[in-house]
Design a protein around this motif. Structure first.
Motif, PDB file in Angstrom:
ATOM      1  N   ALA A   6      12.575  13.386  24.778  1.00 45.97           N
ATOM      2  CA  ALA A   6      13.117  12.491  25.818  1.00 45.97           C
ATOM      3  C   ALA A   6      14.229  13.274  26.490  1.00 45.97           C
ATOM      4  O   ALA A   6      15.271  13.525  25.881  1.00 45.97           O
ATOM      5  N   ASN A   7      13.985  13.689  27.732  1.00 49.66           N
ATOM      6  CA  ASN A   7      14.917  14.670  28.322  1.00 49.66           C
ATOM      7  C   ASN A   7      16.350  14.168  28.433  1.00 49.66           C
ATOM      8  O   ASN A   7      17.273  14.955  28.418  1.00 49.66           O
ATOM      9  N   ALA A   8      16.540  12.839  28.539  1.00 49.27           N
ATOM     10  CA  ALA A   8      17.895  12.337  28.772  1.00 49.27           C
ATOM     11  C   ALA A   8      18.664  12.053  27.483  1.00 49.27           C
ATOM     12  O   ALA A   8      19.821  11.633  27.530  1.00 49.27           O
ATOM     13  N   LEU A   9      18.048  12.261  26.315  1.00 50.92           N
ATOM     14  CA  LEU A   9      18.675  11.879  25.044  1.00 50.92           C
ATOM     15  C   LEU A   9      20.055  12.527  24.858  1.00 50.92           C
ATOM     16  O   LEU A   9      20.226  13.718  25.117  1.00 50.92           O
ATOM     17  N   VAL A  10      21.014  11.737  24.400  1.00 56.91           N
ATOM     18  CA  VAL A  10      22.347  12.274  24.089  1.00 56.91           C
ATOM     19  C   VAL A  10      22.389  12.517  22.584  1.00 56.91           C
ATOM     20  O   VAL A  10      22.225  11.579  21.795  1.00 56.91           O
ATOM     21  N   LEU A  11      22.609  13.764  22.198  1.00 59.66           N
ATOM     22  CA  LEU A  11      22.508  14.072  20.764  1.00 59.66           C
ATOM     23  C   LEU A  11      23.736  13.613  19.985  1.00 59.66           C
ATOM     24  O   LEU A  11      23.658  13.321  18.803  1.00 59.66           O
ATOM     25  N   GLU A  12      24.888  13.584  20.669  1.00 64.04           N
ATOM     26  CA  GLU A  12      26.072  13.036  19.981  1.00 64.04           C
ATOM     27  C   GLU A  12      26.516  11.779  20.714  1.00 64.04           C
ATOM     28  O   GLU A  12      27.346  11.819  21.621  1.00 64.04           O
ATOM     29  N   PRO A  13      25.913  10.643  20.354  1.00 67.57           N
ATOM     30  CA  PRO A  13      26.125   9.434  21.145  1.00 67.57           C
ATOM     31  C   PRO A  13      27.533   8.869  21.033  1.00 67.57           C
ATOM     32  O   PRO A  13      28.193   9.008  20.001  1.00 67.57           O
ATOM     33  N   ASN A  14      27.962   8.239  22.103  1.00 66.53           N
ATOM     34  CA  ASN A  14      29.242   7.528  22.126  1.00 66.53           C
ATOM     35  C   ASN A  14      29.057   6.217  21.352  1.00 66.53           C
ATOM     36  O   ASN A  14      28.413   5.295  21.816  1.00 66.53           O
ATOM     37  N   THR A  15      29.667   6.167  20.160  1.00 66.54           N
ATOM     38  CA  THR A  15      29.429   5.011  19.285  1.00 66.54           C
ATOM     39  C   THR A  15      30.142   3.748  19.779  1.00 66.54           C
ATOM     40  O   THR A  15      29.883   2.660  19.295  1.00 66.54           O
ATOM     41  N   GLU A  16      31.037   3.910  20.741  1.00 68.37           N
ATOM     42  CA  GLU A  16      31.727   2.716  21.251  1.00 68.37           C
ATOM     43  C   GLU A  16      30.795   1.808  22.042  1.00 68.37           C
ATOM     44  O   GLU A  16      31.127   0.673  22.346  1.00 68.37           O
ATOM     45  N   LEU A  17      29.648   2.328  22.377  1.00 69.71           N
ATOM     46  CA  LEU A  17      28.722   1.512  23.170  1.00 69.71           C
ATOM     47  C   LEU A  17      28.034   0.438  22.329  1.00 69.71           C
ATOM     48  O   LEU A  17      27.393  -0.450  22.856  1.00 69.71           O
TER      49      LEU A  17
END
Ligand code: AMP
Length: 943
Positions: free
Chosen positions: A526-537
Motif C-alpha cells: 500500500a504505497n501510502a502506508l505510514v510505517l511509524e504511525p502517529n498513535t495520537e490518532l
C-alpha cells in the motif's frame, strides 16, 4: 389569484423584457420541485395537463400546447408582442426541449451503460426519445436555450444537447438524484456532472496511478490464486475497481481534512483491501493462509479480520480502521456507525467531517437485509448520525447462486432502499475506472457538503464462484460464458492507456512485475502506508488489556460528594415548568440526597451516573424511551410543560464535566444495539448503556448478541464494556413482556466472556454500574433489570449503602436467623426474592434462609460457599425461579450451585422450583399467573 399564465408573464415582462427563458427557467424549476416557484406560477403550471407529479408518465405534449392556446384566446386584454410569442412554434418546442432535459436527468440512468458484461436487461424508456416530446431529427440543427443545464453556452443545437445529455446521464455513470427534494442538492449534483459530462479529463499521472492500483488489485488475487489454489479468499476479481476507488476516497478524505476513515465490509475483496489499501503485511496474510495462530483465543477466519493502520494523504496522516465482522452480512454497518460516532465524539466534532464512515456492501445483502434499512433510518437522528456515510455496493449481480432479479428482490436496483433517506445513488460501470474515480469524488464531496448518506453502486461481476472452490457455470451459465471471454478491468484499462499513448505495453508489464516482486519479497504494497504511525490518532487501549476476571471492585464514593451530586442533579433553570408527577419524583430525590428518605432505584441509578461523570467518565445511554424510562423511573430528561423544551440535569453538574448523552432511540433493536457495540468497542472510558423497552425485545438484536457481544473478544481480541439493561420479571403481563430470556444469555456464557447480573436493590445497581467502568476490565454487562422493583417499598437502601458498600454477587440472609436453626436454604435471583421473603414472614418460618444470587455469570461459587457456610444443619436446598423450569437460570446455572453444595455437604441435593415447563415464556391470563406464582413461592418455602 386567478391570473392566467399570460397575465403573469405580462406582469413580469418589464423585468425580463418579455424573455421567455424566464418562464422556461421557472417551469423547469417547477418540474424539479413545485414548491420552489412562487405560488401563482405553481398554480398555473399545476393546471397544465402534465405537471411535476406525472412528468415521468407517458403523456403527449399536444394537450399542453392546447392549454396555452386556450389561455391566450381567453385573455381579456392584449399582450405585448414579446410575450405573445410563447405560442410560436419555436417557443413550444423550447418548452419540450426543457422537458426532455428533465427526462434525462430523471431517467437517464435507466439506459446508462453500467453493466460491464452488457447482459443487464433494461426496459425501454420512452421519455428519452425525441418523438415522445414531439421533437424530431428535423429539429437537430435548431438552436435551443439550455435552461438550467450546466453545459456552458446559453443555447446549442438540439443534436448537441442530446449528445451531451447522453454522455452525462447515460454513459458509464447512471445517477439517481431527482428523488431528492432539496433543490440545492440537486443543483449541486448537476453542477458537478453536467459541465464535465460525467467524464472529466484526467492527467497522465493520475491515469497511471489508477492503472497501478488496478494492477495491485489483480496482482494480489493472481498471486494468492497460484500460491494457495482452491483456498477460500473471496477474491475481488471482477470488481478490481474497488481498490482505486477506496484509494481515491481515502486520499481525498485526507485532503479535505478527515483524520480517520472507518470501513466495514463483508468477505468479498477484504483481503485485497487489507493488503493494498491498509498495508497489511503480505507475509502476515500468507501466514494466515498457512493456518498460523495469532491470538490466544479462538480466533476467526482471515476474511473476517479487521485491521488498523495509518496512511499519508495530501492533508496529512489518516488513521484507517477496518471493522471485524461476522459472516452475517450487513450487520457490521451499524457497528461502523457506532465506532465512527464514538471517534467523532472523542474529537468533539458535531458535524462529522473529521471521521468518515464507509460501508461496503454486497448487492444481494443490501437489497435483502432489514438492518440496511434500520441503518439508513438512523443516519440523521440525534443519537446516531455520523455526518453521512459513503455506501459502496460491490454489485457483482449475483447473490451466491441467486441472480434472477425476480428471485433476488422486488426493486429495480439493489440500492433502492437508499432512496428512503433521499441519498443520491451513483451506478457506475466497474470496467470504467475513470468513471469510478469520478463518482467516488462526487460521493465524498456530496457527503462533506451536505452531511448525508450517499451510495456508489459499483456494477461489476464475480469472475469466480461465490468462493474459489465453487463452480458458478452450473447456476449462472450465460453470465459465466461472458465472464470467460471478458478481459479483466486492468487489461481493458491498460489497453486504453496504451491506445491513447499514455503508456507503452512494456510499461504496463513492468508495473505487473514490480507488484509481484514486492509481494514475493513480503514488502508492504500500500504505497501510502505510514510505517511509524502517529498513535495520537487513535485510542490507547493498553490500560484495559490483560485484566483477568475478578469480583473485586472498589466502588465507594464519599458521602459528601454523593449528597452534593444528589442536590445538583435535581436543579432546574428558573421558570422551568415541570410536570406534577415528575416534580414529585425530583422533590423525593432531594429528600433522598439529604438522607431524609430511603433511596429508590431511580435515584440510585441516576446518582451512579452523576458519580461517574464527576470522576471523568462520559456516559451514553440510548434505547427506546430511556429519557423517561419505560416504567417512568428515570426522568433523566425532563420536559418543560409550557414550551416542550428538554432539560437534562445530569448535563449541568459542572462546567467542565464529561458528556452525559441520553437519547430515546427510534424503534430498532438490531441496528441500535450494533451501533452501541461499535461505540463501546471504540470508547473504553465511556459508560455505554443500551436499554431495551422490554427485555424480550433484545430478540430482535440476537445477531448482535451472538456474533459480537458474547464472542467478539474471543474471536477478534476486541474488548467491549457495553451494558445492556433488560427489564425482566414475571408480573402477569403475558408472554411478551415478562422475560428477557435469561436462559439465552446464560447459555452463551463461557470463558468469562460476559457478566450476567440480576440486582435486587438500588444499592446493587449503583455499585454494579460503577463497577462496570471504574475498574479497567472491559466486559459486556447484561443486567436483568427490574420493573415492579423500581417502586417496591422494600427495594430501597440508605446513602451509607451507596457511600460504603459494593456490588454483592451474593446477598446472604437479610434477617437475623439463628444459623444453627436453619434447615432449608432457598436460593434465588431477582424480584421473586421479595415474594419469598414476605411469604416466609407471613408463615413466621425461622428455619428457612433465603440467599440471593445477584450475579449468575461469572458465577460466584466461592462467595456463595462462604455465604452458606454458617448453615451447618441444612436438610434441603432449593433453587426458586419465576421462569418456567425450561427457562431462566435453572439449566445453565445449577451445576455451579451443585458444585458449591457438594463442597458444603455432599449429602445435600439441589431441587428446582419454578413455573411448569412451557413453550411460551409466560401465561397470558392474570389468574393463572397469580396461581402459579403462589404455588412456586409456597413450594420453595415449605418444600
Ligand atoms: P482502531 O482505532 O479501531 O483502529 O484501533 C486502534 C488500535 O487500538 C487497534 O489496533 C487495537 O490495538 C486497539 N483497539 C481498538 N479497539 C479495541 C478493543 N475494542 N479492544 C482492544 N483493543 C482495541
Amino acid at each position: 389569484m386567478q391570473d392566467s399564465m399570460m397575465e403573469l408573464m405580462w406582469k413580469n415582462a418589464h423585468l425580463y423584457g418579455g424573455n421567455l427563458s424566464y418562464v422556461e427557467q421557472l417551469y423547469e424549476t417547477y418540474l424539479m420541485d413545485p414548491n420552489a416557484v412562487p405560488q401563482e406560477w405553481r398554480e398555473e403550471f399545476d393546471r397544465l395537463p402534465v405537471s411535476a407529479q406525472n412528468i415521468t408518465q407517458d403523456i403527449p405534449h399536444s394537450p399542453i400546447r392546447d392549454h396555452f392556446l386556450a389561455m391566450s384566446k381567453n385573455k381579456r386584454r392584449a399582450l405585448p408582442a414579446a410575450v405573445a410569442s410563447v405560442s410560436s412554434e419555436h417557443e413550444k418546442k423550447q418548452i419540450r426541449v426543457l422537458r426532455m432535459i428533465n427526462a434525462y436527468r430523471v431517467r437517464g440512468h435507466q439506459v446508462a451503460q453500467i453493466d460491464p458484461l452488457k447482459l443487464l436487461k433494461r426496459e425501454p424508456v420512452p421519455d428519452l426519445d425525441l418523438r415522445f416530446h414531439e421533437l424530431s431529427e428535423a429539429d437537430n440543427d435548431t438552436q435551443f436555450q439550455l435552461g438550467s443545464l450546466f453545459f456552458g453556452p446559453e443555447e446549442a443545437p438540439l443534436r448537441s444537447i442530446v449528445e451531451d445529455l447522453k454522455k452525462t446521464y447515460c454513459s458509464s455513470v447512471g445517477v439517481e438524484y431527482m428523488h431528492i427534494v432539496d433543490t440545492q442538492e440537486k443543483r449541486w449534483i448537476q453542477s458537478r456532472m453536467e459541465p464535465v459530462r460525467s467524464s472529466p479529463v484526467l492527467e497522465a499521472e493520475t491515469r497511471k496511478h489508477i492503472l497501478e492500483r488496478l494492477t495491485a488489485a489483480e496482482g494480489l488475487e493472481k498471486y494468492l490464486g497460484s500460491r494457495y489454489a482452491g483456498a477460500k479468499r473471496f477474491g475481488v476479481e471482477g470488481g478490481e475497481s474497488l481498490i482505486p476507488c477506496l484509494d481515491e476516497l481515502i486520499q481525498r478524505a485526507g485532503k479535505e481534512g478527515a483524520k480517520e476513515v472507518v470501513i466495514g465490509m463483508a468477505h468479498r475483496g477484504r483481503l485485497n483491501v487489507l493488503v493494498n489499501i491498509f498495508g497489511k503485511n503480505p507475509s502476515d496474510l500468507f501466514g494466515e493462509f498457512e493456518g498460523k495462530k495469532t491470538l490466544e483465543t479462538s480466533g476467526d477466519v482471515k476474511y473476517h479480520q479487521g485491521f488498523s493502520s495509518n496512511v499519508m494523504t495530501p492533508g496529512g496522516e489518516v488513521h484507517l480502521a477496518m471493522a471485524f465482522n461476522p459472516s452475517h452480512l450487513e450487520i457490521v454497518s451499524p457497528v461502523v456507525e457506532g465506532s465512527v460516532r464514538a471517534r467523532q465524539d472523542r474529537r468533539e466534532d458535531e458535524v462529522g467531517n473529521s471521521v468518515i464512515p464507509v460501508s461496503i456492501h454486497g448487492d444481494a445483502a443490501f437489497a435483502g437485509q432489514g438492518v440496511v434499512m434500520e441503518t439508513f433510518q438512523m443516519s440523521q437522528t440525534r443519537a446516531y448520525k455520523t455526518g453521512g456515510t459513503i455506501h459502496l455496493v460491490i454489485n457483482n449481480q449475483v447473490g451466491f447462486t441467486t441472480s434472477k432479479k425476480e428471485d433476488a428482490r422486488s426493486t429495480e436496483y439493489c440500492t433502492d432502499v437508499a432512496k428512503m433517506v433521499q441519498a443520491p445513488i451513483f451506478h457506475v460501470n466497474g470496467d470504467d475506472p475513470e468513471a469510478v474515480r469520478f463518482v467516488t469524488q462526487l460521493a465524498l464531496d456530496y457527503r462533506n457538503a451536505f452531511n448525508k448518506d450517499v451510495v456508489i453502486d459499483l456494477v461489476c461481476y464475480r469472475r469466480r464462484g461465490h468462493n474459489e472452490a465453487d463452480e458458478p457455470s452450473g447456476t449462472q451459465p450465460l453470465m459465466y460464458q461472458q465472464i470467460k471471454v471478458q478481459k479483466t478491468t486492468r487489461e481493458l484499462y491498460a489497453q486504453r492507456l496504451v491506445d491513447e499513448g499514455v503508456l507503452t505495453a512494456e510499461d504496463c508489464k513492468e508495473m505487473e512485475q514490480a507488484y509481484r516482486k514486492a509481494l514475493e519479497n513480503g514488502e508492504h504494497v500500500a504505497n501510502a502506508l505510514v510505517l511509524e504511525p502517529n498513535t495520537e490518532l487513535f485510542v490507547d487501549w493498553k490500560p484495559y488489556l490483560g485484566h483477568q476476571w475478578s469480583f473485586e471492585a472498589d466502588t465507594r464514593v464519599d458521602i459528601k460528594l454523593l449528597q452534593e451530586l444528589g442536590q445538583k442533579m435535581c436543579r432546574f433553570p428558573e421558570g422551568f415548568a415541570i410536570q406534577k408527577q415528575v416534580q414529585k419524583i425530583y422533590d423525593d430525590r432531594l429528600r433522598m440526597a439529604a438522607g431524609a428518605m430511603e433511596i429508590n432505584w431511580g435515584f440510585a441509578e441516576t446518582l451512579a451516573y452523576a458519580t461517574l461523570l464527576a470522576e471523568g467518565h462520559p456516559v451514553r445511554i440510548t434505547g427506546q424511551d430511556v429519557g423517561r424510562g419505560t416504567f417512568s423511573h428515570r426522568h433523566a430528561a425532563v420536559h418543560h410543560q409550557k414550551d416542550a423544551s428538554t432539560y437534562v440535569p445530569l448535563q449541568h453538574l459542572a462546567d467542565d464535566q464529561p458528556d452525559f448523552d441520553i437519547y430515546d432511540s427510534y424503534l430498532s433493536e438490531e441496528a441500535v444495539l450494533a451501533f452501541e457495540y461499535g461505540y463501546a468497542t471504540t470508547m473504553p472510558n465511556t459508560m455505554v448503556i443500551w436499554e431495551a423497552q422490554f427485555g424480550d425485545f433484545a430478540n430482535g438484536a440476537q445477531v448482535v448478541i451472538d456474533q459480537f457481544i458474547t464472542s467478539g473478544e474471543h474471536k477478534w481480541g476486541r474488548l467491549c464494556g457495553l451494558t445492556m439493561l433488560l427489564p425482566h420479571g414475571f408480573e402477569g403481563q403475558g408472554p411478551e413482556h415478562s422475560s428477557a430470556r435469561l436462559e439465552r444469555f446464560l447459555q452463551l456464557c463461557a470463558e468469562h466472556n460476559i457478566q450476567v447480573c440480576v440486582p435486587t436493590t438500588p444499592s446493587q445497581i449503583f455499585h454494579l454500574l460503577r463497577r462496570q467502568i471504574t475498574r479497567p476490565l472491559r466486559k459486556p454487562l447484561v443486567v436483568m433489570s427490574p420493573k415492579s422493583l423500581l417502586r417496591h417499598k422494600q427495594a430501597t437502601c440508605s446513602l451509607e449503602d451507596l457511600a460504603e458498600g459494593s456490588f454483592q454477587p451474593v446477598i446472604g440472609e437479610a434477617d437475623k436467623l439463628d444459623p444453627a436453626n436453619v434447615k432449608r436454604l432457598v436460593l434465588c435471583s431477582g424480584k421473586v426474592y421479595y415474594d419469598l421473603y414476605n411469604r416466609r414472614a407471613e408463615l413466621a418460618k425461622e428455619d428457612v434462609a433465603i440467599v440471593r444470587i445477584e450475579q449468575l455469570y461469572p458465577f460466584p461459587e466461592e462467595i456463595l460457599g462462604q455465604t452458606i457456610a454458617e448453615y451447618t444443619n441444612l436438610e434441603s436446598v432449593v433453587w426458586c425461579q419465576e421462569e418456567p423450569m425450561n427457562q431462566g437460570a435453572w439449566y445453565c446455572s445449577q451445576h455451579h450451585m451443585r458444585h458449591v453444595l457438594q463442597k458444603h455437604n455432599p449429602s445435600l441435593h439441589l431441587e428446582g422450583v419454578g413455573r411448569p415447563h412451557a413453550a411460551a415464556p409466560a401465561v397470558g391470563y392474570i389468574s393463572v399467573h397469580v396461581e402459579q406464582q403462589e404455588q412456586l413461592v409456597n413450594e420453595a418455602i415449605n418444600g
